[in-house]
Design an enzyme around this catalytic site. Structure first.
Site, PDB file in Angstrom:
ATOM      1  CB  CYS A  95      -1.047  -0.142   1.247  1.00  0.00           C
ATOM      2  SG  CYS A  95      -2.329   1.079   0.984  1.00  0.00           S
ATOM      3  NE  ARG A 129      -9.136   5.654   3.444  1.00  0.00           N
ATOM      4  CZ  ARG A 129      -7.913   6.178   3.236  1.00  0.00           C
ATOM      5  NH1 ARG A 129      -7.663   7.439   2.986  1.00  0.00           N
ATOM      6  NH2 ARG A 129      -7.002   5.490   3.442  1.00  0.00           N
ATOM      7  CG  HIS A 195      -3.436  -3.387   4.443  1.00  0.00           C
ATOM      8  ND1 HIS A 195      -1.890  -2.732   4.847  1.00  0.00           N
ATOM      9  CD2 HIS A 195      -3.905  -2.306   3.748  1.00  0.00           C
ATOM     10  CE1 HIS A 195      -1.911  -1.474   4.279  1.00  0.00           C
ATOM     11  NE2 HIS A 195      -3.202  -1.221   3.504  1.00  0.00           N
TER      12      HIS A 195
END
Ligand code: GLN
Length: 253
Positions: A95, A129, A195
Site C-alpha cells: 500500500c 477511499r 493488507h
C-alpha cells in the site's frame, strides 16, 4: 541449515492492519522447514546494504507516515534498494510503501511525494477511499491461484509499461478501481494494496516469494512442502464469502 536475511524497512512507522504479520508468516514458514530467517529492522537513519539481504519488506502507512519517511528513503536507502532489485532480491511493499516505490504519490493537498521509481507506476489521491475485502487472481505466468486481502486507500495507482500487474481483481478495487489491475511486479519486487495480513492469508504467495529468495541464495535449493490444509480452507472460505458479498454489492447498485 539454510539462513536467509530479511530487512524490515521502517517497522515502527510503516505498519497498518497487521502488515507485520507478513514478516511473522515468512519467519514461521522458514522455521517449519528448518530455515533460519534473520530479521533486521531498518529505521530512519539506517543505511541499507544492497548485498546484505535476501528479502526486503515494507508495510503500509498513511500520508503522514509516508511524509515522515520519504526523505530518509531517498537519501539513505534509495540507491541500495534499486541495486538490490537489480540483483534479484525479493521485495514486498504494501500500500503506502507500494506507492513510494513508484514514481510519485500526489496527495489530496496537491503536494507530490517523490517515489523511488522502482515500479513504473504513479499514484494520485482520488475523491473516495477504496475500502473493503479483495479477491484477485494472480497475473504472473504459471501462477494460478487467488489472493485475498483487505484494502483501504484513496491513492489510485496506474501502471506504465515497465512493470506488470501482480493480479486481476475479481472483487474490490485494486490499484485504481478502473482497470482491474492489482499490485505490480518488477524483477522480484512485488507491490500490492493488500493488507490482511497478506501472506498468512495467502500461503502460496508467501512460498512463491520465499522460494525465489532461497533459490537465489542457494542455487538448486527448493522449499519443502508444508501442510497448508487449514490455511487453504480459511482462504477458500474468504474467497467464497467475498464473491457472494461482491455479487450482492453489484446487484444492489
Ligand atoms: N496514503 C495512502 C492512501 O490512502 C496509503 C494508505 C495505506 O497505506 N493504507 O492512498
Amino acid at each position: 541449515m539454510y539462513t536467509l536475511r530479511l530487512g524490515h524497512l521502517y517497522p515502527d512507522l510503516m505498519n497498518l492492519y497487521g502488515d507485520r504479520g507478513n514478516v511473522i508468516a515468512l519467519e514461521r514458514r522458514c522455521r517449519w522447514r528448518g530455515i533460519r530467517l534473520e530479521i533486521v529492522p531498518l529505521g530512519l537513519g539506517d543505511e541499507l546494504d544492497p548485498e546484505a539481504f535476501d528479502l526486503l519488506f515494507m508495510g503500509g502507512g498513511q500520508d503522514r507516515e509516508q511524509r515522515a519517511i520519504f526523505r530518509d528513503l531517498h537519501k539513505r536507502k534509495g540507491d541500495a534498494l534499486r541495486e538490490a532489485v537489480r540483483r534479484g532480491v525479493v521485495v514486498l511493499a504494501i500500500c503506502g510503501a507500494f506507492q513510494l516505490l513508484g514514481h510519485y504519490y500526489r496527495t489530496h493537498q496537491g503536494d507530490t511525494i517523490p517515489g523511488l521509481g522502482i515500479f513504473d507506476a504513479w499514484t494520485e489521491a482520488g475523491p473516495r477511499r477504496m475500502i473493503g475485502n479483495v479477491v484477485a487472481r494472480m497475473a504472473i505466468a504459471d501462477l494460478n491461484f487467488t489472493l485475498v486481502g483487505f484494502e483501504n486507500h484513496s491513492g489510485r495507482t496506474y501502471l506504465g509499461p515497465g512493470c506488470r500487474p501482480l493480479a486481476r481483481v475479481l472483487v474490490g478495487y485494486g490499484n485504481n478501481g478502473e482497470d482491474g489491475t492489482e499490485g505490480a511486479v518488477y524483477e522480484n519486487a512485488v507491490g500490492t494494496y493488500l493488507h490482511g495480513s497478506l501472506l498468512p492469508k495467502n500461503p502460496q504467495l508467501a512460498d512463491y516469494l520465499l522460494g525465489k529468495a532461497l533459490s537465489r541464495r542457494y542455487p538448486g535449493a527448493r522449499l519443502s512442502p508444508l501442510d497448508d490444509r487449514l490455511e487453504q480452507l480459511a482462504h477458500r472460505v474468504m474467497v467464497q464469502r467475498c464473491m457472494s458479498d461482491g455479487r450482492a454489492r453489484s446487484w444492489s447498485r
